[in-house]
Design a protein around this motif. Sequence first.
Motif, PDB file in Angstrom:
ATOM      1  N   LEU A  69      -8.500  17.217  -4.098  1.00 34.98           N
ATOM      2  CA  LEU A  69      -7.290  16.520  -4.523  1.00 34.98           C
ATOM      3  C   LEU A  69      -6.638  17.224  -5.704  1.00 34.98           C
ATOM      4  O   LEU A  69      -7.310  17.879  -6.510  1.00 34.98           O
ATOM      5  CB  LEU A  69      -7.615  15.073  -4.908  1.00 34.98           C
ATOM      6  N   CYS A 114       0.258   6.128  -5.810  1.00 39.53           N
ATOM      7  CA  CYS A 114      -0.231   5.521  -7.042  1.00 39.53           C
ATOM      8  C   CYS A 114       0.357   4.134  -7.271  1.00 39.53           C
ATOM      9  O   CYS A 114      -0.212   3.344  -8.035  1.00 39.53           O
ATOM     10  CB  CYS A 114       0.071   6.429  -8.237  1.00 39.53           C
ATOM     11  N   ARG A 166      -9.616   8.526   0.261  1.00 37.16           N
ATOM     12  CA  ARG A 166      -8.310   8.501   0.919  1.00 37.16           C
ATOM     13  C   ARG A 166      -7.218   8.552  -0.135  1.00 37.16           C
ATOM     14  O   ARG A 166      -7.209   7.745  -1.069  1.00 37.16           O
ATOM     15  CB  ARG A 166      -8.165   7.242   1.768  1.00 37.16           C
ATOM     16  N   VAL A 167      -6.321   9.476   0.019  1.00 34.41           N
ATOM     17  CA  VAL A 167      -5.199   9.600  -0.913  1.00 34.41           C
ATOM     18  C   VAL A 167      -4.167   8.528  -0.603  1.00 34.41           C
ATOM     19  O   VAL A 167      -3.787   8.339   0.562  1.00 34.41           O
ATOM     20  CB  VAL A 167      -4.573  11.005  -0.811  1.00 34.41           C
ATOM     21  N   ARG A 199     -10.877  12.795   2.502  1.00 36.06           N
ATOM     22  CA  ARG A 199     -10.959  14.137   1.929  1.00 36.06           C
ATOM     23  C   ARG A 199     -11.966  14.149   0.801  1.00 36.06           C
ATOM     24  O   ARG A 199     -12.288  13.115   0.205  1.00 36.06           O
ATOM     25  CB  ARG A 199      -9.577  14.560   1.411  1.00 36.06           C
ATOM     26  N   GLU A 207      -2.964  12.830  -8.164  1.00 35.50           N
ATOM     27  CA  GLU A 207      -3.089  12.082  -6.916  1.00 35.50           C
ATOM     28  C   GLU A 207      -4.019  10.880  -7.114  1.00 35.50           C
ATOM     29  O   GLU A 207      -5.056  10.980  -7.769  1.00 35.50           O
ATOM     30  CB  GLU A 207      -3.625  12.969  -5.799  1.00 35.50           C
ATOM     31  N   CYS A 208      -3.644   9.745  -6.528  1.00 35.97           N
ATOM     32  CA  CYS A 208      -4.461   8.535  -6.584  1.00 35.97           C
ATOM     33  C   CYS A 208      -5.213   8.383  -5.260  1.00 35.97           C
ATOM     34  O   CYS A 208      -4.766   8.854  -4.218  1.00 35.97           O
ATOM     35  CB  CYS A 208      -3.590   7.313  -6.843  1.00 35.97           C
ATOM     36  N   PHE A 209      -6.343   7.706  -5.319  1.00 36.04           N
ATOM     37  CA  PHE A 209      -7.198   7.646  -4.136  1.00 36.04           C
ATOM     38  C   PHE A 209      -7.947   6.325  -4.070  1.00 36.04           C
ATOM     39  O   PHE A 209      -8.083   5.597  -5.062  1.00 36.04           O
ATOM     40  CB  PHE A 209      -8.203   8.805  -4.144  1.00 36.04           C
ATOM     41  N   HIS A 255      -5.418   1.210  -5.902  1.00 39.80           N
ATOM     42  CA  HIS A 255      -6.289   2.375  -5.770  1.00 39.80           C
ATOM     43  C   HIS A 255      -7.471   2.280  -6.730  1.00 39.80           C
ATOM     44  O   HIS A 255      -7.467   1.493  -7.675  1.00 39.80           O
ATOM     45  CB  HIS A 255      -5.505   3.671  -6.021  1.00 39.80           C
ATOM     46  N   GLU A 269      -7.665   7.993 -10.167  1.00 41.48           N
ATOM     47  CA  GLU A 269      -6.563   8.947 -10.265  1.00 41.48           C
ATOM     48  C   GLU A 269      -7.125  10.261 -10.780  1.00 41.48           C
ATOM     49  O   GLU A 269      -7.867  10.284 -11.778  1.00 41.48           O
ATOM     50  CB  GLU A 269      -5.504   8.390 -11.217  1.00 41.48           C
TER      51      GLU A 269
END
Length: 398
Positions: A153, A177, A173-174, A148, A157-159, A181, A184
């Motif tokens: 986001l 947490c 990509r989510v 995404r 949300e962490c990615f 990762h 954030e």
Amino acid sequence: MEPTQPPQPPEPGTSAAPGAYPTPGPHAAPGAYAAPGPYTSPGMPYAGVPGPYGPYVPPPPAITTNGLAIGSLVSGIVCCLPPLGLVLGIFSLRQIKKRGQGGKGLAIAGTVLSSISTLLVLVGLISGQLQVAVREFGEGMREAASARSPVELRTGECFVDDSSGDRYTRGVRVVDCAASHDGEITGRFEVTAFDRWPGEKELERIGEERCDAMAAAYAMDTWSLDADVMSLYYFPDRASWRGGERRIACGLGGERRTKGSLRSDRTTLTPDQLAFLTQVNPVEDAVYQEPEDDPEDDLEANRAWAADVRAAVDSARSGLKDRVWEKEARAPMGAYLATLDAASKQWAKLAEAKNAGTFWKEYDRAWELLPEGGSAGVRKALDLTDTPPAVPGEHGSA
């Protein structure tokens, strides 16, 4: 002499005398030799004999390539269904022989490639490697489908950003947490001041300024951040801007992947934790604004910086004194306020230094009285991080 008589024609049924050549009259019947020959009219070709260019013969039909042969080759190359290519190759060879079509080489090549692929599939099934490959392929497809844009986001949300090292981030990509990762999300905002593409440098400037502020509000317990954690920002490129994208996403992340959320804001802090950090964080912010030039090169800039630090210390001291704290925090808070009183006086000496020598004389003592030492006890009592992060630099952590 008597006149001679012209010779008379013989009587019918009799033959002419030798040497006599009858003179046919205008209506004389032709002799036997004058009968027409076996040709038609003058100028026409003889019967049964072709003219000068011969008769028209239509060309033979073009040889077509067998479709199954093409399918066999394609199946053998892509290796998706190797047995299919093998079957198509066998059937195509039969059709080519029966129909006189082309494509025999294609069919043979497809049959050979499909046979090799089929053998590899069987080996993979026996060894279990094929199942692993299929699983990894599926995981890769799911990851690609879940990519995404960072600007989509939500806060918190962490990615994972797999485009590390690339100039542009195509997608993230989510993840939870609690898992490893890269960053954030601390918030996002929309750029509204420009009708045209402002350029990357301008968007970088806006992103850095606004995202730093969002990071400060998102992670107020600054001692919980590693030294390499930095403010992140993702802005649209020229093509995305033309497509109508105006949002900039902000985040926190470092060079190494981390686990656990960095969030410590109004949604996660207790009232006392929030009140304490709201007062002391501006002191840290002021300290980090120290000029690059030494007092010998720019005394006024260094004096102004010292004055800003003292103002932040005085503001924190006043705000902390006005609040009634939890019982566990009252004793360490009293010790901390005493440290603030001493720090205020020392930083005032720096702000009033007459020359570089005087500035340096009071400098080390001013750093020693910064809120760091006294605040550790208060932070521990308030259940905040009580160990300051190791910040590289001349003076250590603030």
